[in-house]
Design a protein around this motif. Sequence first.
Motif, mmCIF file in Angstrom:
data_model
loop_
_atom_site.group_PDB
_atom_site.id
_atom_site.type_symbol
_atom_site.label_atom_id
_atom_site.label_comp_id
_atom_site.label_asym_id
_atom_site.label_seq_id
_atom_site.Cartn_x
_atom_site.Cartn_y
_atom_site.Cartn_z
ATOM 1 N N ARG A 35 0.833 -1.197 0.000
ATOM 2 C CA ARG A 35 0.000 0.000 0.000
ATOM 3 C C ARG A 35 0.872 1.253 0.000
ATOM 4 N N GLY A 36 1.204 1.714 -1.202
ATOM 5 C CA GLY A 36 1.984 2.935 -1.313
ATOM 6 C C GLY A 36 1.215 4.177 -0.901
ATOM 7 N N ASP A 37 -0.129 4.034 -0.784
ATOM 8 C CA ASP A 37 -0.952 5.173 -0.393
ATOM 9 C C ASP A 37 -1.094 5.290 1.118
ATOM 10 N N ILE A 38 -0.439 4.407 1.852
ATOM 11 C CA ILE A 38 -0.489 4.447 3.310
ATOM 12 C C ILE A 38 0.926 4.728 3.817
ATOM 13 N N SER A 39 1.067 5.763 4.619
ATOM 14 C CA SER A 39 2.377 6.148 5.116
ATOM 15 C C SER A 39 2.526 5.796 6.583
ATOM 16 N N VAL A 40 3.779 5.746 7.032
ATOM 17 C CA VAL A 40 4.095 5.393 8.419
ATOM 18 C C VAL A 40 4.925 6.510 9.027
ATOM 19 N N THR A 41 4.529 6.972 10.218
ATOM 20 C CA THR A 41 5.321 7.959 10.937
ATOM 21 C C THR A 41 5.780 7.365 12.257
ATOM 22 N N VAL A 42 6.934 7.809 12.724
ATOM 23 C CA VAL A 42 7.480 7.398 14.017
ATOM 24 C C VAL A 42 7.656 8.651 14.855
ATOM 25 N N ASN A 43 6.915 8.727 15.959
ATOM 26 C CA ASN A 43 6.937 9.919 16.813
ATOM 27 C C ASN A 43 6.660 11.183 16.003
ATOM 28 N N THR A 47 8.302 8.599 7.568
ATOM 29 C CA THR A 47 9.305 7.640 7.103
ATOM 30 C C THR A 47 8.987 7.241 5.671
ATOM 31 N N GLN A 48 9.881 6.451 5.082
ATOM 32 C CA GLN A 48 9.664 5.949 3.725
ATOM 33 C C GLN A 48 9.003 4.571 3.739
ATOM 34 N N LEU A 49 8.554 4.137 4.910
ATOM 35 C CA LEU A 49 7.948 2.811 5.029
ATOM 36 C C LEU A 49 6.525 2.794 4.482
ATOM 37 N N HIS A 50 6.174 1.702 3.843
ATOM 38 C CA HIS A 50 4.806 1.476 3.385
ATOM 39 C C HIS A 50 4.438 0.036 3.733
ATOM 40 N N PRO A 51 3.272 -0.199 4.327
ATOM 41 C CA PRO A 51 2.919 -1.545 4.763
ATOM 42 C C PRO A 51 2.435 -2.436 3.628
#
Length: 368
Positions: A35-43, A47-51
Motif C-alpha cells: 500500500r503505497g498510499d499508506i504512510s508510516v510515521t514514528v513519533n 518515514t519511507q515505510l509502506h505496509p
Amino acid sequence: MKKQKWIILATAAGLLATTGASAAGLIEKVTGQLRGDISVTVNGEQTQLHPVYIDGKAYIPVRDAAEAFGYGITWHQKQLDLTSKQTPPAEEAGYITTSGVVASATATADGGVRLEVLGTGQNPWIILTADAKTTIAGADGKKLAAGDLKAGMHIIAEYGPIIAMSYPGQSHAASINVTAERLVKEQAVYTIEKADGGWRIQFSELKNGVETPVLALQSGKETRLVDKEGRSADWTQIKPGTPVRAYYGETPAEGTAAPIDTLVILEDQPTAEQIAAYREIAWKLVPTEQLPHLLTKKEEAQVAVIDADSAGLMPADDAAKKRVEAIKAAGGKLIAVYYSTDQDALIGPLTVVFDPETEKLLGYFVRR
C-alpha cells in the motif's frame, strides 16, 4: 527509554484484501498488497515505510522498522533478535544515527580505528573514529574493542554532534552496535539479470583457461545499491564488466544465490537525475524505423559513461567522427544508452551514443 509509538496514516479509504496463501512443509508462501498510499510515521516524523497487507493486517519491513525505532537487528539462523540502544536517546544527546556497512577500517596511531561507513541518514558516506571512549557492542550484546571492528560489518552508529566540514564528513562515534557481519566480494560483474523480484548478479573465475561462474548474489527489498560515495544508484547502471564491491550473507543452500546487503558500484557513474535526463535525450535519438522494434521502455534503458575510443562505435557521420576524436584527445567521455529489440537474436541490441555536452548524436555500436 522513551516509549515510541507506531502510527499508520491511511491516505485512501478502505483496505484491500489479500490474494491468498499456500503452504509447504515449514515454510508458508503468502501474498499481499503493498500500500503505497499508506504512510508510516514514528513519533510524528514521516518515514519511507509502506505496509504490505496480508489477511487484513499491516506488515512493515523488519529491518527498516527496527532502525526507525532505534533497534539493532540480528539474524541467528532461525532466530531474529532486536537489541535496544542505550539511553539517553540519540536525539537528547545531540547525536546523529546512521545504519550501514563498514567499507574500510584503518587503525589509528592512538589505538583507535578510522571507519569508512556507507550508511543511511543525512550523511550516507562518512568517516567515523572509534576509540576507548566509544561504546561498542557485538551482535550478541557483548562489549567489543575498537580494534575488533572491520570491513564488512553492518553497524548502527551514533556520532557527533560535531562533524568536520570535509567530504566525506568526519566525526567521533559515541556508540557502535554491530548487527551482523557480511562477506565481501570485489570484482567485475560477469552477468546480471532480473530475477525473483530483484536482480541476480554473478561473478566468475578462470578455470583451465575457461571463464566459469563461481558465485551468484540476489538483491531483495532491503538491498542498498550505492556508488562509491554512498549515493543511491540505479541497477540499470550495472552491466557485465562493471566493477563492484558486494557485502552479502551466507548462501542459504547449495546452488542458490546469497542475499546482498549492500552493493557498491566502484566506477564513476552519473547521478539518478543525470540518468533520467540521458534517457530522455537518447530516446529522441533512436532512429524512427527502430522504434517499433524496441523492447526496452524509455525509463528502463541502461545508461553508461564510456570512453571515446570504445571499440565498436560507428560514428553517425563525418562531423560526429571528428567530434569523437576531439573528445578522445581531451580525455572526455561519451554517454551510451542500451535498448533490447526484437531483432537482438539476428543483429544484436541497439546502443545510442551521444555527446553529454552538446546532446548531439555521435553514433551507434555495431550490431552484429
